[in-house]
Design an enzyme around this catalytic site. Structure first.
Site, mmCIF file in Angstrom:
data_model
loop_
_atom_site.group_PDB
_atom_site.id
_atom_site.type_symbol
_atom_site.label_atom_id
_atom_site.label_comp_id
_atom_site.label_asym_id
_atom_site.label_seq_id
_atom_site.Cartn_x
_atom_site.Cartn_y
_atom_site.Cartn_z
ATOM 1 N N ARG A 68 11.797 -9.305 -14.407
ATOM 2 C CA ARG A 68 12.882 -8.435 -14.847
ATOM 3 C C ARG A 68 13.619 -7.780 -13.696
ATOM 4 O O ARG A 68 14.844 -7.823 -13.630
ATOM 5 C CB ARG A 68 12.338 -7.319 -15.750
ATOM 6 C CG ARG A 68 12.196 -7.670 -17.191
ATOM 7 C CD ARG A 68 11.084 -6.859 -17.792
ATOM 8 N NE ARG A 68 9.848 -7.282 -17.142
ATOM 9 C CZ ARG A 68 9.126 -8.313 -17.575
ATOM 10 N NH1 ARG A 68 9.442 -8.938 -18.667
ATOM 11 N NH2 ARG A 68 8.057 -8.710 -16.929
ATOM 12 N N LYS A 96 5.232 -16.600 9.346
ATOM 13 C CA LYS A 96 4.954 -16.923 10.755
ATOM 14 C C LYS A 96 4.648 -15.667 11.555
ATOM 15 O O LYS A 96 4.660 -15.680 12.775
ATOM 16 C CB LYS A 96 6.164 -17.631 11.369
ATOM 17 C CG LYS A 96 6.541 -18.936 10.698
ATOM 18 C CD LYS A 96 7.745 -19.535 11.406
ATOM 19 C CE LYS A 96 8.269 -20.766 10.689
ATOM 20 N NZ LYS A 96 9.575 -21.181 11.202
HETATM 21 C C1 NCD Z 1 6.501 -2.928 -13.675
HETATM 22 C C2 NCD Z 1 6.220 -2.956 -12.206
HETATM 23 O O1 NCD Z 1 6.363 -3.977 -11.547
HETATM 24 O O2 NCD Z 1 5.878 -1.902 -11.728
HETATM 25 N N1 NCD Z 1 7.358 -3.895 -14.157
HETATM 26 C C3 NCD Z 1 8.705 -3.811 -13.975
HETATM 27 O O3 NCD Z 1 9.198 -3.599 -12.897
HETATM 28 N N2 NCD Z 1 9.489 -3.970 -15.049
HETATM 29 C C4 NCD Z 1 5.310 -2.718 -14.506
HETATM 30 C C5 NCD Z 1 4.116 -3.620 -14.313
HETATM 31 O O4 NCD Z 1 4.006 -4.389 -13.392
HETATM 32 O O5 NCD Z 1 3.232 -3.496 -15.174
#
Ligand code: NCD
Length: 317
Positions: A68, A96
């Site tokens: 996302r 590297k």
């Molecule tokens: C989250 C993250 O990466 O912190 N996801 C996100 O960015 N939508 C939540 C998660 O990893 O559970």
């Protein structure tokens, strides 16, 4: 103590690099929400913006997996007419032995205006920002367990869209609060916006241990934690950020903390259910809830583009 648990007063200085949700005071958050709203129509679809970032270059520098956040920043920047480069750390000279600063300096020399940085190490984006000074801006897209300010801002947009007055809300955040940068940033953002009833719900070993203020309560019982809540934010168990020994069994976890249609009835009838993704169906959330009428999980994803457009416009124009 984890820095993100400290409820500090927001800085009065206009933020430049976007590193922490604490860089925003209440009026700055509302300004951003109002700006993002101009790109969302009444049926919650995105409206095409003017190409405000033509001639700007945005580099996505994500050293952790992401679906996302990476896609959202890329689409937001492209919608505004920017050139976007998705830097692939896995096949780059990082392998590297090149340092993060050298990588960034080289990309800055290619004309980067903005780096979107996700890194497993806490404060890595802040270090890059300090190193770059004003050569290019940095947005923290998640640093270890610490912060995820843009997720918090899109979460606030989503709540504002459906609930309006933050000061009257009861908000439950359920799951692995301890290791979740989303929870840490959401907690700060909700505090800044004046929410007086925030419940952090989960097994004791996944709850914070530091005092958080009288507006925050801790709950080990899901039903009590979500009782009469207006907003429920579900979180994934952050397996990659904890010791194997501390991991609860998925089936036990679902029995105690999984949000099911039956348990959802304890909250207000018009409560909204949120999740930053990625979701683990059958672990923290039942499919019927994830796909149900009260779920706004995919709306969060849509609104994330508008909010990130707002942030990029604020930094680059
Ligand atoms: C989250 C993250 O990466 O912190 N996801 C996100 O960015 N939508 C939540 C998660 O990893 O559970």
């Amino acid at each position: 103590m984890n820095a993100s648990y400290v409820i500090s007063s927001p800085s009065q200085i206009e933020p430049q690099h976007i590193l922490s949700i604490n860089d925003f005071n209440r009026s700055q958050i509302y300004q951003l929400l109002e700006q993002a709203k101009t790109w969302v129509n009444s049926t919650d679809e995105l409206i095409a913006p003017a190409p405000l970032l033509a001639n700007k270059t945005v580099i996505n520098l994500l050293f952790e997996n992401s679906t996302r956040t990476r896609s959202s920043f890329e689409l937001a920047a492209k919608r505004l007419g920017a050139v976007v480069l998705n830097f692939n750390a896995g096949i780059s000279s990082v392998r590297k032995g090149e340092t993060l600063f050298d990588t960034v300096d080289n990309l800055a020399a290619m004309g980067a205006d903005l780096f979107v940085i996700r890194h497993p190490e806490e404060l890595a984006p802040a270090k890059v920002a300090a190193h770059l000074g004003q050569k290019a801006w940095v947005i923290n897209a998640g640093d270890g367990c610490n912060e995820h300010p843009t997720q918090a801002l899109l979460d606030m947009f989503t709540i504002w869209r459906y609930k309006n007055d933050f000061t009257r809300l009861s908000v439950a955040i359920v799951g692995d609060i301890k290791h979740s940068r989303v929870a840490h940033s959401d907690l700060q953002a909700l505090t800044t916006l004046g929410v007086t009833d925030i419940r952090l719900v989960g097994p004791v070993e996944l709850l914070p241990t530091t005092p958080l203020g009288s507006h925050v309560s801790l709950h080990q019982d899901l039903q009590k934690g979500i009782k009469d809540a207006d907003v429920i934010i579900m979180l994934r168990i952050q397996k990659e950020r904890m010791q194997a020994a501390a991991l609860p069994l998925a089936t036990d976890y679902f029995a105690q903390y999984g949000l099911t249609t039956d348990k959802l009835k304890f909250s207000k009838p018009d409560a909204i259910v949120m999740h930053p993704g990625p979701m683990n169906r059958g672990v923290e959330i039942e499919s019927a809830v994830a796909d149900g009428e009260q779920s706004v999980i995919l709306r969060q994803v849509t609104f994330g583009i508008a909010v990130r457009m707002g942030l990029m416009v604020r930094l680059l124009t």
